[in-house]
Write a protein that holds these residues in place. Sequence first.
Motif, short mmCIF file in Angstrom:
data_model
loop_
_atom_site.label_atom_id
_atom_site.label_comp_id
_atom_site.label_asym_id
_atom_site.label_seq_id
_atom_site.Cartn_x
_atom_site.Cartn_y
_atom_site.Cartn_z
N LEU A 242 -0.69 2.83 -4.27
CA LEU A 242 -1.57 2.22 -3.26
C LEU A 242 -2.24 3.30 -2.41
O LEU A 242 -3.44 3.22 -2.13
N ARG A 243 -1.47 4.30 -2.01
CA ARG A 243 -2.03 5.39 -1.22
C ARG A 243 -3.13 6.09 -2.00
O ARG A 243 -4.18 6.40 -1.47
N ARG A 244 -2.87 6.32 -3.27
CA ARG A 244 -3.88 6.98 -4.10
C ARG A 244 -5.13 6.13 -4.22
O ARG A 244 -6.25 6.64 -4.18
N CYS A 245 -4.96 4.84 -4.37
CA CYS A 245 -6.11 3.94 -4.48
C CYS A 245 -6.94 3.96 -3.20
O CYS A 245 -8.17 3.97 -3.25
N VAL A 246 -6.27 3.95 -2.07
CA VAL A 246 -6.98 3.88 -0.79
C VAL A 246 -7.61 5.22 -0.42
O VAL A 246 -8.74 5.27 0.05
N LEU A 247 -6.90 6.31 -0.67
CA LEU A 247 -7.37 7.62 -0.22
C LEU A 247 -8.28 8.33 -1.21
O LEU A 247 -9.08 9.16 -0.81
N ASP A 248 -8.15 8.03 -2.49
CA ASP A 248 -8.94 8.72 -3.50
C ASP A 248 -10.21 7.94 -3.80
O ASP A 248 -10.21 7.01 -4.59
N ALA B 249 -12.27 2.09 -8.51
CA ALA B 249 -11.94 0.97 -9.39
C ALA B 249 -10.47 0.59 -9.28
O ALA B 249 -10.09 -0.54 -9.58
N CYS B 250 -9.65 1.51 -8.84
CA CYS B 250 -8.22 1.26 -8.68
C CYS B 250 -7.99 0.09 -7.74
O CYS B 250 -7.17 -0.77 -8.00
N VAL B 251 -8.72 0.06 -6.65
CA VAL B 251 -8.55 -1.01 -5.66
C VAL B 251 -8.91 -2.35 -6.29
O VAL B 251 -8.26 -3.36 -6.04
N ASP B 252 -9.93 -2.37 -7.12
CA ASP B 252 -10.33 -3.61 -7.78
C ASP B 252 -9.23 -4.12 -8.72
O ASP B 252 -9.05 -5.32 -8.88
N ARG B 253 -8.52 -3.20 -9.36
CA ARG B 253 -7.45 -3.59 -10.29
C ARG B 253 -6.22 -4.11 -9.57
O ARG B 253 -5.49 -4.93 -10.08
#
Length: 89
Positions: free
Chosen positions: A60-66, A71-75
């Motif tokens: 989650l941290r990677r999705c939010v910060l990167d 697209a990670c957030v969408d998944r």
Amino acid sequence: MEHAEADAATLRRLRRAQGQLTAVITMLGTGRELREVVIQLAAASHALHRASFKIISDQLRRCVLDEQDAACVDRLTEEKLEELFLGLA
């Protein structure tokens, strides 16, 4: 925390759980007292549980910060997150 550091921390947790499970197997093979086996088994279970949450929170941290992985957030929809967390229960 850097990705590599987070991954290393998770691996340490998993190795600790692995060691605890090995200890449980050894304890059962040598006829150790049930109370001691259960305590060790609970420790292994707790370590696995914490590692699971660590893996999810790191992702989650990677999705939010990167930003490059938007697209990670969408998944990771709310439903998928709920499914992941409920799977740990």
